[in-house]
Design an enzyme around this catalytic site. Structure first.
Site, PDB file in Angstrom:
ATOM      1  CD  GLU A 175      -1.750  -2.307   1.744  1.00  0.00           C
ATOM      2  OE1 GLU A 175      -0.541  -2.536   2.030  1.00  0.00           O
ATOM      3  OE2 GLU A 175      -2.662  -3.135   1.943  1.00  0.00           O
ATOM      4  CG  PHE A 194      -9.928  -8.689  11.861  1.00  0.00           C
ATOM      5  CD1 PHE A 194      -8.673  -9.078  12.322  1.00  0.00           C
ATOM      6  CD2 PHE A 194     -10.175  -8.770  10.493  1.00  0.00           C
ATOM      7  CE1 PHE A 194      -7.700  -9.551  11.447  1.00  0.00           C
ATOM      8  CE2 PHE A 194      -9.211  -9.244   9.617  1.00  0.00           C
ATOM      9  CZ  PHE A 194      -7.968  -9.632  10.095  1.00  0.00           C
ATOM     10  CD  GLN A 195      -7.497  -6.573   8.164  1.00  0.00           C
ATOM     11  OE1 GLN A 195      -8.404  -6.390   7.368  1.00  0.00           O
ATOM     12  NE2 GLN A 195      -6.333  -7.095   7.819  1.00  0.00           N
ATOM     13  CE  LYS A 254     -17.558  -5.801   4.115  1.00  0.00           C
ATOM     14  NZ  LYS A 254     -17.046  -7.100   4.534  1.00  0.00           N
ATOM     15  CG  MET A 264      22.727  11.327   1.942  1.00  0.00           C
ATOM     16  SD  MET A 264      23.990  12.384   1.176  1.00  0.00           S
ATOM     17  CE  MET A 264      23.101  13.013  -0.250  1.00  0.00           C
TER      18      MET A 264
HETATM   19  C1  TPP Z   1      12.379   5.615   4.472  1.00  0.00           C
HETATM   20  C2  TPP Z   1      13.704   6.214   4.780  1.00  0.00           C
HETATM   21  N1  TPP Z   1      14.512   5.638   5.678  1.00  0.00           N
HETATM   22  C3  TPP Z   1      15.726   6.173   5.952  1.00  0.00           C
HETATM   23  C4  TPP Z   1      16.146   7.300   5.331  1.00  0.00           C
HETATM   24  C5  TPP Z   1      17.495   7.932   5.655  1.00  0.00           C
HETATM   25  N2  TPP Z   1      18.360   7.888   4.468  1.00  0.00           N
HETATM   26  C6  TPP Z   1      18.533   8.947   3.652  1.00  0.00           C
HETATM   27  S1  TPP Z   1      19.512   8.617   2.374  1.00  0.00           S
HETATM   28  C7  TPP Z   1      19.788   7.055   2.902  1.00  0.00           C
HETATM   29  C8  TPP Z   1      20.690   6.143   2.146  1.00  0.00           C
HETATM   30  C9  TPP Z   1      20.146   5.749   0.831  1.00  0.00           C
HETATM   31  O1  TPP Z   1      20.933   4.707   0.338  1.00  0.00           O
HETATM   32  P1  TPP Z   1      20.765   4.173  -1.129  1.00  0.00           P
HETATM   33  O2  TPP Z   1      19.344   3.895  -1.413  1.00  0.00           O
HETATM   34  O3  TPP Z   1      21.682   3.047  -1.352  1.00  0.00           O
HETATM   35  O4  TPP Z   1      21.158   5.435  -2.003  1.00  0.00           O
HETATM   36  P2  TPP Z   1      22.562   6.201  -2.097  1.00  0.00           P
HETATM   37  O5  TPP Z   1      22.578   7.229  -1.010  1.00  0.00           O
HETATM   38  O6  TPP Z   1      23.653   5.188  -1.932  1.00  0.00           O
HETATM   39  O7  TPP Z   1      22.554   6.806  -3.442  1.00  0.00           O
HETATM   40  C10 TPP Z   1      19.090   6.802   4.075  1.00  0.00           C
HETATM   41  C11 TPP Z   1      19.142   5.534   4.827  1.00  0.00           C
HETATM   42  C12 TPP Z   1      15.253   7.889   4.398  1.00  0.00           C
HETATM   43  N3  TPP Z   1      15.548   9.012   3.760  1.00  0.00           N
HETATM   44  N4  TPP Z   1      14.069   7.305   4.131  1.00  0.00           N
END
Ligand code: TPP
Length: 589
Positions: free
Chosen positions: A63, A125-126, A175, A493
């Site tokens: 979802e 439920f749900q 519902k 990042m």
């Molecule tokens: C849902 C979510 N969880 C955690 C983060 C924190 N976060 C920001 S960038 C990143 C790393 C992303 O890694 P990747 O997808 O391998 O991309 P890259 O930075 O290597 O290009 C994280 C964990 C986020 N932005 N969104």
């Protein structure tokens, strides 16, 4: 809302319909082509009605991806995106996508099922308090318990989502309301006392703004997502050309001014260019258009644009003065306001002194000087693929015209820096919320909205693994999205921040056990390829473009490349780190 023909209207009124059928009737009248959704117990009446209804339903695999796909659809088309989920876990799974749409002002209507009205509050439920949970996550939300309210509420939801500052609206329907019978009464007008949208802008303020623009020595346009939402790109272009000033577009505003336009500087802020950030720091007038002075743009707010007066135009009065006081506020729709501004700018042009032209020349010399001093240039590798090189090649092949739906991380910043967008609604990403997992479902929505467009999903190896089940959606729906995984083996990042600000103590960022995408793609029934060397890159992208169906590419890039320039958290935007500092040895836990 489209006026229905009289005959259809009478037929609709004379027939008793279920709430589910009425809901679909409303969606059809709102010109909805597609619903991104996932069924469950309490939405069964809706899916039963869908069985014989022409509206298309795209079965996503989670979802959350329904809400991201609806958002991708809305971002790429400018129309309202629709998603749907069952009660409880289905509804709560929509939350991230709705918060994302809220942060980026994206018009989405979410339909959720709720337990029967008699059961509400019994921990059925749900059962989840979707209305309560979604209250801060949406622009507005409704709980519908009576079939007689379905039509009015659904049309109001579309109206609220798409007018003023756009945003997500949730309609939670019990519902029994879906199953109950009522006469469908077409709704032609929406009356919402208390919801007033100011679109025109104050004439006196607009005139004053035009005067300030001609008087300024060093004006700078700071354009954001509002330009895209209001369709004000042509007006923006005219404005920039009239006063011949440099312009930066935020992450949400890329494509608002064509990337190839000579007045376009780049993205500003944390990973903006030297010229963009120096320009904002040194300008004497900021023309802020549909922006919110986000911290990723301003850096340390107290040090942001210290010499500048601010003209701030926004449809949402709450944005004006929120982070930075405006010397001249204008509340209104950007398309209308800028059109009026341009008219007055032209009127005043003959009086604008030659001195202003002279000042502009000097200003441009400084901006060009900054651009030459530290240009935003991709880095190329010969043995290994540099991430910037990947974006450079995607840019070359897309030529400013492809839709790019990005995930969140380093790849997103490099894509924003090196891929040119010559039109609005081509660059699609989770800007304000910065939600990983957006890129692939966002591309599903964008491709549904534009079946003939070239759509790339650019994702990191982390975000890809959050959204991988949507490969099945691509295959099932025949969506020819080119999924490009920029694979650096890390949550890049976060690794970058650990390297730069936590002594390179790398904790929980290494992504080993990445699946073999050639096998994975084959398992899903699509084409896939691993690309390891710069020599293969161009031909691999060409192959992906020539493939009529979806394509999954795993591009192995240098693992330790960082995004520069970078404004460290808490620094002013002219305090950029332009190149890698002395390396610190890696310490992996
Ligand atoms: C849902 C979510 N969880 C955690 C983060 C924190 N976060 C920001 S960038 C990143 C790393 C992303 O890694 P990747 O997808 O391998 O991309 P890259 O930075 O290597 O290009 C994280 C964990 C986020 N932005 N969104």
């Amino acid at each position: 809302m489209e006026d229905c023909d009289k005959e259809g209207e009478l037929a609709a009124m004379s027939n008793l319909m279920s709430g589910a059928r009425i809901l679909l009737e409303c969606l059809a009248r709102e010109n909805v082509e597609v619903i991104f959704g996932y069924p469950g117990g309490v939405t069964l009446p809706l899916y039963d009605a869908l069985y014989e209804h022409p509206i298309r339903h795209v079965l996503v695999r989670h979802e959350e991806n329904a809400s991201f796909a609806a958002s991708g659809y809305a971002r790429a088309s400018g129309r309202v995106g629709v998603c749907c989920a069952t009660s409880g876990p289905g509804a709560t799974n929509l939350t991230t996508g709705l918060v994302d749409a809220m942060m980026d002002s994206i018009p989405v209507v979410a339909i959720t099922g709720q337990v029967t009205s008699k059961m509400i509050g019994s921990d059925a439920f749900q059962e989840a308090d979707t209305f309560g949970i979604m209250r801060p996550a949406t622009k507005h939300n409704y709980l519908v318990r009576d079939v007689n309210d379905v039509a009015r509420v659904v049309h109001e939801a579309f109206y609220i989502a798409s007018t003023g500052r756009p945003g997500p609206v949730l309609v939670d329907i019990t519902k029994d309301a879906l199953q109950g019978q009522a006469h469908y009464t077409p709704v032609h007008e929406i009356h919402l006392p208390g919801y007033k949208v100011v679109t025109d802008g104050h004439a006196g303020q607009i005139r004053r703004a035009a005067q300030m623009m001609w008087e300024a020595q060093r004006p700078m346009v700071y354009a954001g997502g509002g330009i895209i939402h209001s369709g004000a790109h042509n007006e923006l272009r005219e404005l920039v050309e009239l006063i011949d000033c440099p312009a930066v577009c935020t992450l949400m505003g890329l494509g608002g001014l064509p990337g190839s336009h000579p007045n376009f500087v780049s993205l500003p802020g944390m990973h903006g260019s030297y010229a963009a950030n120096m320009g904002l720091t040194e300008c004497d007038l900021i023309i802020a258009l549909g922006v919110r002075f986000d911290d990723r743009v301003t850096g340390r707010l107290s040090a942001f644009a210290p010499h500048a007066k601010v003209i701030h135009v926004d449809i949402d009065p709450a944005e004006i003065g929120k982070n930075r006081a405006a010397d001249l506020p204008i509340v209104g729709d950007l398309k209308r306001v800028i059109a009026k501004l341009n008219k007055i700018l032209k009127e005043l042009q003959p009086q604008a002194s030659e001195q202003s032209a002279e000042a502009r020349k000097e200003w441009w010399q400084r901006v060009h000087g900054w651009q030459a001093e530290h240009p935003l240039e991709p880095v190329f590798g010969t043995d290994e693929i540099k991430p910037q090189q990947l974006m450079y090649e995607i840019n070359r092949i897309s030529d400013g015209k492809a839709i790019v739906s990005s995930d969140v991380g380093q790849h997103q910043m490099w894509a924003a820096q090196f891929i040119r967008f010559d039109a609005p609604r081509l660059w699609i990403n989770s800007g304000g919320l910065g939600s990983m997992g957006f890129g692939l479902p966002g591309a599903v929505g964008a491709q549904m909205a534009n079946p003939d467009a070239t759509v790339f999903a650019i994702v990191g190896d982390g975000g890809f693994q959050m959204s991988v089940p949507e490969l099945a959606t691509l295959v099932n729906c025949g969506l020819p999205v080119k999924v490009i995984v920029m694979n650096n083996g890390y949550l890049g990042m976060v690794r970058q921040w650990q390297e730069l600000f936590y002594n390179n103590r790398l904790c929980a960022v290494e992504l080993s056990s990445f699946p073999n995408v050639e096998l994975l793609a084959a398992a899903y029934g699509m084409k896939g390829r691993i690309v390891r060397t710069p020599a293969e890159l161009r031909s691999a992208l060409k192959e992906a473009m020539e493939e009529p169906g979806p394509y999954l590419m795993d591009v192995r890039v240098s693992q330790y490349e960082n995004v520069y320039p970078m404004v460290p958290a808490g620094a002013a935007i002219n305090e950029m780190v332009l190149a890698p500092p002395q390396p610190v040895p890696v310490a992996t836990k």
